[in-house]
Design an enzyme around this catalytic site. Structure first.
Site, PDB file in Angstrom:
ATOM      1  N   ASP A   1       0.852  -1.192   0.000  1.00 56.95           N
ATOM      2  CA  ASP A   1       0.000   0.000   0.000  1.00 56.95           C
ATOM      3  C   ASP A   1       0.888   1.243   0.000  1.00 56.95           C
ATOM      4  O   ASP A   1       1.664   1.460   0.916  1.00 56.95           O
ATOM      5  CB  ASP A   1      -0.912  -0.034   1.238  1.00 56.95           C
TER       6      ASP A   1
ATOM      7  N   ASP B   1      -3.398   2.308  -5.672  1.00 58.67           N
ATOM      8  CA  ASP B   1      -2.202   2.294  -4.814  1.00 58.67           C
ATOM      9  C   ASP B   1      -2.096   1.083  -3.898  1.00 58.67           C
ATOM     10  O   ASP B   1      -1.348   1.099  -2.931  1.00 58.67           O
ATOM     11  CB  ASP B   1      -2.103   3.591  -4.017  1.00 58.67           C
ATOM     12  N   GLU B   2      -2.831   0.014  -4.208  1.00 61.11           N
ATOM     13  CA  GLU B   2      -2.738  -1.182  -3.363  1.00 61.11           C
ATOM     14  C   GLU B   2      -2.698  -2.461  -4.196  1.00 61.11           C
ATOM     15  O   GLU B   2      -3.409  -2.569  -5.191  1.00 61.11           O
ATOM     16  CB  GLU B   2      -3.962  -1.275  -2.440  1.00 61.11           C
TER      17      GLU B   2
HETATM   18 MG   LIG Z   1      -2.325   4.088   0.229  1.00 61.79          MG
END
Ligand SMILES: [Mg+2]
Length: 390
Positions: A8, A107-108
């Site tokens: 993350d 973003d993960e």
């Molecule tokens: Mg993040």
């Protein structure tokens, strides 16, 4: 043993902006689609740097409120294509580590890893992201997906937390029930009112009580609280190459408006087809077959991934117009899209306006067939258009 590694990015959009523009490093910044926009369409803060978060600035906040909390806040315009670039680069790197990857969001990521030292891998990932893009990410490693995400949360920012099965009872003694993704403040309050504060409490509460409080998901959450996490990764499906719709006309035609009328229905059907598989596409092409059976195709790349009927049709109309005059009568019309993405997360920054008529159109088409409703100026072309099956 199978490990799930969760990656993350830390304050992703804001970190990217600070990496692109080092003057912003260490400063409280808020990323916005259009920070200089005036008047009615001022957007909200889409992401905040850690420095801004410390003052209480949160994603989704109106800029006025954010500036009250943090007078030094610098509002910067977003660079979505750069975020996409970092995302794709990271995904490409992760594919060198594992074939089992869930591309979870911009973003993960989750990856399944079967080796002995997942922590090594986690450190490599952090080092790659730092070196390649100048930003940090956090990594959580655990035997299951949700557990890995919870582990990441424990180490944020720039952390690496590895929970082995034997660590879990210890961690669970102090982790609040809200550590489980999906247990929000309402559910937490409800559990607290019943004396359930930690994950350990949740694990030792009779299942019937948990079910009463949390409904059908109760059992799932309790399993997580017992350290049993079988949440599957959603792996990439083999990419769909193209989707097409075509039809042979009852009479051949030289009239571009007839082709347009047919195209209208084909685009509607195509749009629905994309929607049904939760996909969007970026390249559209049309193909016409003429009386002598020769064919001609023409295509264009759109600005955004879309499954919007209006957007697709607008492109169709332009492509059709560019093929006029037809060398011969048109006997069949087709439209297709390529460059397809399934389960595509739309950009926070560009949005298509939804067609307010859509639910009504859908209803009418479902009931009376696809060709039952078309724009009035195309009505004359109706007898050319055999019913397009849907
Ligand atoms: Mg993040």
């Amino acid at each position: 043993m199978k490990w799930i590694i969760h990656v993350d990015m830390d304050a992703f959009f804001a970190s990217c902006e600070q990496a692109i523009n080092p003057k912003l490093k260490g400063k409280p910044i808020g990323v916005m689609a259009d920070p200089y926009g005036r008047g009615k369409k001022r957007s909200v803060v889409a992401a905040a740097s850690y420095e801004a978060k410390r003052c209480g600035v949160k994603a989704g906040m109106p800029p006025k409120q954010a500036l009250e909390l943090c007078p030094n806040l610098i509002l910067v315009p977003a660079h979505p294509s750069y975020y996409g670039y970092v995302h794709r680069g990271t995904l490409k790197y992760l594919k060198t580590i594992s074939q089992e990857i869930e591309d979870y969001s911009i973003d993960e990521f989750f990856i399944a890893y079967y080796g002995k030292s997942p922590d090594r891998v986690g450190k490599d990932i952090e080092a790659f992201v730092k070196k390649e893009y100048g930003i940090t990410c956090s990594v959580g490693i655990a035997p299951g997906k949700l557990l890995a995400k919870m582990a990441t949360e424990e180490g944020k920012p720039d952390g690496l937390v590895w929970w082995k099965p034997e660590d879990i009872p210890g961690v669970y003694r102090y982790l609040p029930v809200s550590a489980i993704p999906g247990i929000g403040s309402n559910r937490e309050k409800l559990l607290n009112q019943n004396g359930i504060y930690t994950l350990e409490d949740l694990a030792y509460t009779p299942t019937s009580v948990v079910k009463n409080l949390l409904g059908i998901l109760g059992e799932y959450y309790q399993k997580i609280a017992c350290g049993v996490d079988e949440t599957p990764l959603v792996l990439e499906e083999p990419p769909l190459k193209s989707i097409t719709r075509s039809v042979t006309l009852d009479y051949s035609t030289h009239n571009p408006l007839v082709v347009e009328a047919v195209g209208r229905l084909l685009c509607a059907s195509l749009s629905k087809g994309l929607e049904e598989i939760d996909a969007k596409a970026k390249e559209i092409f049309i193909f016409l077959r003429y009386d002598d059976m020769s064919g001609e195709a023409n295509g264009v790349k759109l600005e955004l991934y879309t499954n919007n009927e209006e957007t697709i049709f607008r492109a169709f109309r332009e492509l059709n117009a560019s093929m006029v005059p037809y060398p011969q009568g048109v006997r069949s019309v087709g439209v297709g899209m390529t460059d397809i993405r399934q389960h595509y997360t739309p950009s926070l920054f560009y949005r298509e306006r939804p067609n307010p008529l859509k639910p009504v159109l859908e209803h009418i088409r479902q009931r009376y067939g696809y060709d039952s409703i078309i724009p009035a100026h195309l009505l004359f072309a109706k007898h050319y258009t055999p019913i397009i099956a849907e």
